[in-house]
Structure formats: C-alpha cells, structure tokens
Design an enzyme around this catalytic site. Structure first.
Site, PDB file in Angstrom:
ATOM      1  N   THR A  43      25.439  58.745  32.657  1.00  0.00           N
ATOM      2  CA  THR A  43      25.288  57.582  31.774  1.00  0.00           C
ATOM      3  C   THR A  43      24.482  58.040  30.570  1.00  0.00           C
ATOM      4  O   THR A  43      23.669  58.962  30.682  1.00  0.00           O
ATOM      5  CB  THR A  43      24.547  56.420  32.449  1.00  0.00           C
ATOM      6  OG1 THR A  43      23.250  56.878  32.782  1.00  0.00           O
ATOM      7  CG2 THR A  43      25.255  55.969  33.700  1.00  0.00           C
ATOM      8  N   LYS A 102      13.228  38.143  22.576  1.00  0.00           N
ATOM      9  CA  LYS A 102      12.177  37.324  23.199  1.00  0.00           C
ATOM     10  C   LYS A 102      11.410  36.604  22.117  1.00  0.00           C
ATOM     11  O   LYS A 102      10.570  37.187  21.460  1.00  0.00           O
ATOM     12  CB  LYS A 102      11.228  38.200  24.018  1.00  0.00           C
ATOM     13  CG  LYS A 102      11.912  38.917  25.143  1.00  0.00           C
ATOM     14  CD  LYS A 102      11.093  40.095  25.643  1.00  0.00           C
ATOM     15  CE  LYS A 102      12.003  41.220  26.055  1.00  0.00           C
ATOM     16  NZ  LYS A 102      12.089  42.329  25.118  1.00  0.00           N
ATOM     17  N   GLU A 144      28.246  53.349  36.577  1.00  0.00           N
ATOM     18  CA  GLU A 144      27.812  53.236  37.969  1.00  0.00           C
ATOM     19  C   GLU A 144      28.799  52.472  38.848  1.00  0.00           C
ATOM     20  O   GLU A 144      28.712  52.506  40.074  1.00  0.00           O
ATOM     21  CB  GLU A 144      26.463  52.493  38.035  1.00  0.00           C
ATOM     22  CG  GLU A 144      25.262  53.271  37.548  1.00  0.00           C
ATOM     23  CD  GLU A 144      25.053  53.194  36.037  1.00  0.00           C
ATOM     24  OE1 GLU A 144      26.021  52.914  35.301  1.00  0.00           O
ATOM     25  OE2 GLU A 144      23.912  53.430  35.598  1.00  0.00           O
ATOM     26  N   TRP A 191      14.166  33.158  25.672  1.00  0.00           N
ATOM     27  CA  TRP A 191      15.168  34.182  25.437  1.00  0.00           C
ATOM     28  C   TRP A 191      16.225  33.716  24.442  1.00  0.00           C
ATOM     29  O   TRP A 191      16.660  32.574  24.484  1.00  0.00           O
ATOM     30  CB  TRP A 191      15.911  34.538  26.729  1.00  0.00           C
ATOM     31  CG  TRP A 191      15.048  34.957  27.873  1.00  0.00           C
ATOM     32  CD1 TRP A 191      14.758  34.220  28.984  1.00  0.00           C
ATOM     33  CD2 TRP A 191      14.373  36.195  28.032  1.00  0.00           C
ATOM     34  NE1 TRP A 191      13.945  34.938  29.818  1.00  0.00           N
ATOM     35  CE2 TRP A 191      13.688  36.149  29.267  1.00  0.00           C
ATOM     36  CE3 TRP A 191      14.270  37.357  27.247  1.00  0.00           C
ATOM     37  CZ2 TRP A 191      12.921  37.211  29.737  1.00  0.00           C
ATOM     38  CZ3 TRP A 191      13.501  38.399  27.713  1.00  0.00           C
ATOM     39  CH2 TRP A 191      12.836  38.332  28.944  1.00  0.00           C
TER      40      TRP A 191
HETATM   41  P1  ADP Z   1      26.214  53.069  28.270  1.00  0.00           P
HETATM   42  O1  ADP Z   1      24.808  52.818  28.705  1.00  0.00           O
HETATM   43  O2  ADP Z   1      26.503  54.377  27.723  1.00  0.00           O
HETATM   44  O3  ADP Z   1      26.781  51.949  27.456  1.00  0.00           O
HETATM   45  P2  ADP Z   1      28.081  52.324  30.290  1.00  0.00           P
HETATM   46  O4  ADP Z   1      29.345  52.579  29.609  1.00  0.00           O
HETATM   47  O5  ADP Z   1      27.995  52.584  31.730  1.00  0.00           O
HETATM   48  O6  ADP Z   1      26.971  53.156  29.637  1.00  0.00           O
HETATM   49  O7  ADP Z   1      27.647  50.858  29.931  1.00  0.00           O
HETATM   50  C1  ADP Z   1      27.538  49.817  30.838  1.00  0.00           C
HETATM   51  C2  ADP Z   1      26.987  48.617  30.131  1.00  0.00           C
HETATM   52  O8  ADP Z   1      27.852  48.182  29.079  1.00  0.00           O
HETATM   53  C3  ADP Z   1      26.864  47.409  31.021  1.00  0.00           C
HETATM   54  O9  ADP Z   1      25.706  47.475  31.801  1.00  0.00           O
HETATM   55  C4  ADP Z   1      26.812  46.289  29.987  1.00  0.00           C
HETATM   56  O10 ADP Z   1      25.523  46.138  29.437  1.00  0.00           O
HETATM   57  C5  ADP Z   1      27.721  46.784  28.906  1.00  0.00           C
HETATM   58  N1  ADP Z   1      29.037  46.131  29.036  1.00  0.00           N
HETATM   59  C6  ADP Z   1      30.136  46.623  29.627  1.00  0.00           C
HETATM   60  N2  ADP Z   1      31.162  45.752  29.544  1.00  0.00           N
HETATM   61  C7  ADP Z   1      30.697  44.665  28.884  1.00  0.00           C
HETATM   62  C8  ADP Z   1      31.261  43.409  28.483  1.00  0.00           C
HETATM   63  N3  ADP Z   1      32.524  43.101  28.711  1.00  0.00           N
HETATM   64  N4  ADP Z   1      30.461  42.545  27.836  1.00  0.00           N
HETATM   65  C9  ADP Z   1      29.189  42.839  27.566  1.00  0.00           C
HETATM   66  N5  ADP Z   1      28.602  44.008  27.908  1.00  0.00           N
HETATM   67  C10 ADP Z   1      29.345  44.906  28.559  1.00  0.00           C
END
Ligand code: ADP
Length: 550
Positions: free
Chosen positions: A189, A443, A333, A448
């Site tokens: 990640t 915040k 993950e 929020w």
């Molecule tokens: P990175 O940290 O590089 O972005 P990931 O690709 O694993 O790594 O990202 C996962 C994160 O992307 C999720 O925890 C979420 O915050 C965000 N995410 C993924 N899909 C969506 C979505 N459809 N809407 C909003 N956020 C999203």
C-alpha cells in the site's frame, strides 16, 4: 463428521487451465506505441507462453516462494507474468511504477525481490535503484522502448530480453502441486503514513475474489465481454480483473501506458470494449470528451469505478451516454473488491434523484465478506441506520489478516476485523456511504465535515471539472475547509467563488461551506490517480498562514 468432497486446492493454476482448455481462441489485444496499432494474440498463445515463462524462471533458479517483481504497464506480457509466476509457486510482486526511488528501494529490499520483469520504457524510472537492490539477480526486459545502456546491463548479474528468456523455457512445464494457502502475489500500500505495508494474497484468496468479482451483481463478467481495465496492473492486481476475466473467458484489451481520454476512447471504440474499470479521474475527462465531441461508445455498457468517491455528476453524466457506472469501494488489503453498488430490485420504483443517491453510495458488501461500523471514540458497534457514522471494519477470506514482516501491523486490526481507516454510514439495506478517510475528515469546532460530500456537490456545478476539499489548521475552529477547484476550460475566466458558495449553500449546512475557493489548473494526483490531499495541503499552506496572522 466430515463431508465427502475432494479437498481440491483453489489455485490460480485452475484459472490457467480454463484459459488454456476452454478459451484458447479468445482475443488478447495490446495497444502499441503507434496509435491504431495493436499486438493481437489469444488466450491459447498466452497459455503456451506462460508454460515457457514458468519453465524459464525455474531454469533461471527461481524457486517456490521467491518474490518476482514486475515493473510494467498494462500489456499481454504483464498478463503472462500474472500466471507464470504464481502458477510455478513463486510470488508475483507488482511494483508501483510511480513511486519515488527511495520508496521503491525500501519495497524491493523489504520484499527481497529476486527478479524483476521491467518494461523497456520504464528503465529510466528503475535506474536510480542501481547498486541499491542487492537481492535482484535477474532483470527481464519487456515490450517496446529503447535498449538500456551498457552500464545498466552491467549493474545486475543477468539482464535478458523477454522473448529470448521465453525461448530458454520448455513448451510444457510440469506445474507443481500448490497449497491453496501459499502466497501468490504481493502488493504494497502506498503508505501515506510510515513505510509502505506489504499485503500478500494467497492462491485461495485470489480464486475466491475472482469468483465474487465476476458475479452478476458484482462486475457481472461473462465470456461474451471484452474487458479493458484502465487500472494499472500494479494497483491491487488491477482490482483482480485479469484473473476474473480469464476465469470466465472474457477477452482482454490492454491500453499499455496510454491512459489519456482520447486514446482510451479510441481503443474502446476500435476493440468493442463492453466493460471497463478505472478511478474517477480516468472517467471525468472521458465524459468531458464525449460531451464535447458528441462521440458515442455504443458497445461500452459498464464501468467499474472506485479508488476514490465517484461524483454523482459523473454517474449521471455517463448514464446519459448509456454507460452504467458501478461505484465500488476497496483497498489493497481487501484484494481489493470490498463493496459494489447495484440497485436492489425493491428500489426500482424510487424517483430518479433518489436512485442517483443510491448509485453514489459505495454499495453493499460483497459475498464472503462481512462489515460493521464502529464508533471512532468508544469502539462500540453502531447500528445500520444510514445515520450513525463510524469506522468501517471488514473480515473475510480475501481480507488481509496482517502485513508482511511488519511488527507495527497490529494497530490496523481489532478483534479479527481489519480497520479500514474509512469512516462510513450503513443504511438498513446495507448500502455503505463513505463519509471520508479518517485522515481527510475536516474537524471544525469539534464537529466533522465530509470533504467528499462537499467535493461531490462542487463537481456537480456546470462550470467545475474537478474539485478537492481539504481541512487546513484554523486558529479558532481547529480546521476549516478549503476547496481547490479546476474550472472547465471554457469557464476558466468567468467562474467565481461567490457562485460556487451560493450553489453549495443550497446543498450543505452553512458551516460546511469552504472558507476559500482556490482556482487551480489541476488537482495533484497520487501514483494511482487519486486526489493527493497531502500535496494539496502543502500547496495551500499559505492560506492557513494567512488565517494564523489575521
Ligand atoms: P492508497 O492508500 O494508495 O489509496 P488503496 O488503493 O488500497 O491505497 O486505497 C484504499 C482506500 O481508497 C480506501 O481505504 C478508501 O479510503 C479509498 N477508496 C477506495 N474506493 C473508494 C470509493 N469508492 N469511494 C471513496 N473512497 C474510496
């Protein structure tokens, strides 16, 4: 009492078997450097090459469990790596080609990669690692591009051309018997805090994920589909689509490194693509292009869109062109498909605006995975009432239970659940609405503000192309929201902060209105095309300085 069923392992080798025996004639097409030119092949040819590749790897000394990296765009040869490496028992490690050299160096050394499959066009991005990645014994050069320098060739024990490497392997490779819990692939990640963390997929998790991804109420993949993913193959295994598409026998079209709207639209048109996938920042310019040029994409039925929140205006806009945007949520993950938005039958009679509101949620949790929301402070589980806001947590057979060799991993887990770091509501029908990432929530005065919601409204304004909202430190309110707005080119001179404020005031609470609107030519993006709020916070730091002084 035990059942009588065979204890037959769930392995990627089975997907390869199907591709070879059932779908050998199905096309595999890769875009080439020259616009309009493509390399045409078939699953049959791919399978034959996969045998050779696995055999060549074995002859080169790669053993089960060894990590073999790829540093490459979306192409047929990358697909061959996707099968040969895990099916011969090694672990495919897709490296993110857009990371900084220092991060890459950390990741290659942490994973102890033994070999790297490297696109020629990406040699310059890999060169800074020379002398810093001692475990790498073998570099295999793939695809079009200039030949690397003699110095590069001398920097690694063995550097070989992909086609030559294939020739060193046998036509028939005897696949080893693989335990389904064996590691198949790994992905780090991007690690916005601390070092990147390694997630290791098993054969079993990959097969289960592929089955679920293909289901009618998931991506709905069929043998009849022509699939083109604009998600890089290093981004959570291209969302698992290469395996899911192969499992059902759908054709695959690879855009290579050409991810701009014009070339993607040309490719979709030329190859008759029916299903595609990509982050919102891929689809926003494509919709813009379709609107400006009046071009049509009659074959394209569905796009899977996730990685960050898909703005409702994008969902509605694509629908006007007959393209259904399926909003999905996931993480490296979670393999990565976690939830996906499909309209339930009992919601068919909703008015259009409410349907759009449902389509804009991140959808419902996918089969085999369970979810819950937990209060950020008390840790108590919250009801699915569509209002209670808490951290989204998930568990299931293709959710990671730890990180690779990472002693600090435990804080990401709670009683057997993965803490996603995302804040959400869940409604009684199970639709998950992501409010924000914990770290992106604004915040203000102890309350929020959802940056995502404000962005979504802004991106529905006819003069706005893209908008990202961040919280900046404020002397009185702790944080206040600021919006970075990219105007549509035709409105760059007549857009005003006042009209955006007025537009938003009709849609969100007054105290949610951004204190400032900053017009920018583009929003900085992360390596996988998401809004990079960390960089944006740095770029707009002077706004907070001004507040501090006033
Ligand atoms: P990175 O940290 O590089 O972005 P990931 O690709 O694993 O790594 O990202 C996962 C994160 O992307 C999720 O925890 C979420 O915050 C965000 N995410 C993924 N899909 C969506 C979505 N459809 N809407 C909003 N956020 C999203």
């Amino acid at each position: 009492m035990l059942g009588t069923m065979m204890d037959y392992p769930l392995t990627i080798n089975h997907i390869l078997w199907r591709l070879e025996r059932l779908f050998p004639r199905k096309p595999v097409v890769t875009q080439r450097l020259e616009e309009g030119q493509a390399t045409r092949s078939s699953y049959g040819e791919v399978a034959a090459r996969v045998h050779r590749l696995a055999s060549a790897l074995s002859r080169a000394g790669i053993r089960p469990g060894d990590r073999v990296a790829t540093f490459a765009w979306n192409t047929q040869t990358h697909l061959e790596c996707y099968f040969a490496i895990p099916c011969m028992g090694a672990v495919m490690h897709t490296l993110n080609i857009r990371l900084f050299p220092a991060q890459l160096e950390y990741i290659v050394n942490h994973a102890e990669d033994k070999a790297v499959f490297l696109d020629r066009s990406l040699v310059p991005a890999f060169e800074p690692l020379i002398g810093k990645v001692p475990t790498v014994q073998l570099v295999v050069l793939m695809n079009e591009g200039p030949e690397p320098s003699a110095a590069f060739r001398e920097a690694f024990p063995q550097v070989v051309d992909y086609e030559e490497f294939l020739r060193s392997g046998d036509e028939h490779f005897a696949w080893p018997r693989i335990d389904e819990r064996q590691a198949a692939a790994m992905c780090y990640t991007s690690g916005t805090t601390g070092n990147p963390k390694g997630v290791v997929y098993t054969h079993r998790s990959t097969v289960l994920h592929s089955l679920v991804a293909a289901l009618p109420d998931s991506m709905g993949l069929s043998e009849r589909d022509v699939v083109m993913y604009a998600v890089p193959m290093f981004h959570a295994n291209a969302w698992g689509i290469p395996y899911a598409a192969a499992l059902v026998g759908a054709s695959q079209v690879f855009p290579n490194r050409y991810l701009d709207a014009e070339r993607l639209v040309n490719l979709i048109e030329r190859e008759g693509v029916t299903v595609s996938a990509g982050v919102p920042t891929i689809w926003i310019p494509i919709l813009d292009l379709l609107e400006k040029t009046g071009r049509k994409l009659p074959t394209l039925k569905r796009v899977i869109c996730g990685g960050s929140a898909a703005p409702p205006a994008l969902i509605a806009g694509l629908a006007q062109h007959g393209i259904q945007l399926i909003h999905a949520w996931g993480m490296t993950e979670t393999s990565p498909l976690g939830s996906l938005c499909r309209m339930r039958s009992w919601l068919d009679d909703l008015p259009d605006d409410q349907k759009l509101a449902v389509r804009s949620t991140q959808g419902t949790i996918v089969p085999l995975v369970e979810c819950r929301i937990v209060d950020l402070e008390s840790g108590q589980e919250l009801p699915w009432d569509g209002k209670s806001v808490g951290e989204l947590q998930v568990r299931g057979p293709y959710i990671t239970g730890t990180y690779y060799n990472d002693p600090a991993a435990s804080e990401k887990f709670m009683d057997g659940w993965l803490r996603t770091g995302d804040v959400a509501t869940i409604d009684p029908d199970g639709y998950i609405r992501l409010v924000d990432r914990t770290k992106d929530l604004v915040k203000s005065g102890g309350e929020w503000i959802s940056s995502v919601e404000v962005e979504n409204h802004l991106m529905a304004h006819p003069k706005v192309l893209e908008a990202a909202v961040i919280g900046l430190p404020h002397p009185r309110w702790q944080e206040r929201p600021v919006a970075a707005v990219v105007p549509r080119p035709e409105h760059k001179d007549d857009i005003t902060a006042e009209e955006l404020r007025e537009f938003l005031a009709q849609r969100v609470a007054k105290w949610w209105l951004p204190d400032e609107f900053v017009f920018v030519p583009e929003v900085p993006k992360t390596s996988v095309g998401k809004f990079d709020k960390k960089v944006l916070r740095e770029q707009l730091a002077q706004v907070a300085q001004r507040w501090a002084q006033s």
